[in-house]
Design an enzyme around this catalytic site. Structure first.
Site: not given
Ligand code: INI
Length: 185
Positions: A23, A62-63, A87, A90-91, A93, A118, A132
């Site tokens: 991502f 997240f993974e 990053i 708008q939500t 998340h 990290f 960065r």
């Molecule tokens: N994952 C990121 O690495 N950066 C982000 O900014 C992001 N946003 O904003 O949604 C993001 N979402 C995906 C998340 O990491 C998972 O892959 C997804 O939710 C499936 O579990």
């Protein structure tokens, strides 16, 4: 008593794993390049065909902690470097993802005793993230430095903490053993 600190001139070959989120890969690929450049300039072969660095790609930040923990549990690596870019949108998340990633990475390191770096950028905008990741500086380089320093420090600490047990002919408590090193002996 003593002072312990990591060095950047380690002669023993260190092993690293890099866990990278796809991502926002415009940013994470740049962090990865900074990281590889730093490892290479410190005598570590970043080639995936070599025997010092493994690369694991995951869908998003997240993974990252799940994979980092699994790798740390294997005790095959001196340090694990996590790279991602979260990053703000708008939500809310962003808040959920960034909080869980920070907690998960800290837990993976704390539970296993393996340094887990990290290297997740958390920024308000893509511009801030890119700044960065190479435009102004590259934090990927810093994350690799942190990994080398911690890897070297933990090797020193392990051997120093083990020394009194060896002097008394006792075997080490499991918590001080590094399966990677004991395989070689
Ligand atoms: N994952 C990121 O690495 N950066 C982000 O900014 C992001 N946003 O904003 O949604 C993001 N979402 C995906 C998340 O990491 C998972 O892959 C997804 O939710 C499936 O579990």
């Amino acid at each position: 008593m003593a002072v312990f600190e990591g060095t950047f001139t380690q002669t023993e070959p260190l092993k690293f794993a890099l866990v990278i989120g796809r991502f926002n890969d415009l940013v994470t690929v740049k962090l990865l390049e900074g990281c590889q450049d730093c490892l290479k300039r410190h005598g570590i072969n970043p080639d995936p065909q070599g025997n010092q660095v493994d690369y694991i790609w995951v869908p998003g930040s997240f993974e990252v902690p799940t994979v980092a923990r699994q790798l740390a549990l294997s005790h095959r690596y001196d340090a694990i470097i996590c790279l991602g870019a979260v990053i703000k949108g708008q939500t809310p998340h962003f808040d959920y993802v960034s909080a869980e990633v920070a907690k998960g990475i800290a837990a993976a390191s704390f539970q296993t005793g393996v340094p887990v770096i990290f290297g997740i950028l958390t920024t308000d905008t893509m511009q801030q993230a890119l700044e960065r990741a190479g435009i102004k500086s590259n934090h990927g380089w810093d994350y690799a430095m942190n990994a080398i320093e911690m890897a070297s420090l933990m090797r020193q600490l392990r051997s120093n903490l083990a020394e009194p047990y060896a002097r008394h002919g006792q075997s080490l408590p499991a918590s001080l053993q590094n399966p990677m090193e004991s395989e070689v002996v």
